[in-house]
Design an enzyme around this catalytic site. Structure first.
Site, PDB file in Angstrom:
ATOM      1  N   CYS A  55       0.816  -1.217   0.000  1.00 25.50           N
ATOM      2  CA  CYS A  55       0.000   0.000   0.000  1.00 25.50           C
ATOM      3  C   CYS A  55       0.852   1.272   0.000  1.00 25.50           C
ATOM      4  CB  CYS A  55      -0.944   0.005   1.195  1.00 25.50           C
ATOM      5  SG  CYS A  55      -2.175  -1.300   1.126  1.00 25.50           S
ATOM      6  N   HIS A  56       1.813   1.355   0.915  1.00 25.68           N
ATOM      7  CA  HIS A  56       2.616   2.572   1.018  1.00 25.68           C
ATOM      8  C   HIS A  56       4.105   2.303   1.138  1.00 25.68           C
ATOM      9  CE1 HIS A  56      -1.463   3.832   2.335  1.00 25.68           C
ATOM     10  NE2 HIS A  56      -1.200   4.765   1.451  1.00 25.68           N
ATOM     11  N   GLY A  57       4.520   1.060   0.920  1.00 28.72           N
ATOM     12  CA  GLY A  57       5.942   0.754   0.823  1.00 28.72           C
ATOM     13  C   GLY A  57       6.671   0.482   2.121  1.00 28.72           C
TER      14      GLY A  57
END
Length: 176
Positions: A140-142
């Protein structure tokens, strides 16, 4: 009084007696079954947090499995010696959420890592054996976690949580 010939061969009355007794036994068992069965917890209770047991014997070294407990994914990793050594070589003070590898596993069972597979940033499900640290990667956001489930990079504020668990035997754990 019975004669020798009637004692050797069962009579109709004997057959009816045995058949009636067998039917009563089957009927009694059928009547008791719902009462005994209702004492077991129902599916919603089990899903709400009853402990689960997981057999670890089929998990090969270097492999992860995902099970569900309380509706949450639980990753169980059978870590390799290399993964354990890399996780222990990390300078704990340099981590965003400092926690040693020893604090995240059970003593004597260091090869097994058990974590709740929900990213601590926004609740996505990380992917095992991805990212720069051979741990978990949140798509999703690393956010990237190492092989001990500790946050190493990205926006996640904390390590992957370790659920309450214990070893029932060398090849079986109980979560919850």
């Amino acid at each position: 009084m019975t004669t020798a010939s009637s004692a050797d061969h069962p009579t109709r009355r004997d057959f009816l007696f045995v058949a009636t007794g067998a039917a009563a036994a089957v009927g009694g068992a059928a009547a008791l079954w719902p009462f005994i069965s209702q004492m077991n917890p129902d599916a919603s209770t089990i899903a709400a947090g009853a402990p689960i047991e997981v057999d670890l014997s089929p998990i090969a070294e270097g492999q992860d499995i995902k099970v569900f407990w309380r509706g949450k994914p639980i990753y169980i990793s059978h870590r390799t010696k290399k993964q354990i050594d890399e996780a222990r070589a990390v300078n704990v003070a340099s981590l965003p959420d400092p926690q040693s590898d020893e604090a995240r596993v059970k003593s004597g069972h260091e090869q097994w890592l058990v974590v709740i597979g929900i990213c601590t940033h926004l609740g996505c499900i990380p992917i095992a054996h991805e990212g720069n640290y051979d741990g978990f990667f949140c798509p999703c956001h690393g956010s990237q976690y190492d092989s001990s489930g500790r946050i190493r990079q990205g926006p996640a504020p904390a390590n992957l949580p370790v659920p309450p668990y214990q070893f029932v035997s060398d090849t079986k754990i109980q979560i919850g």
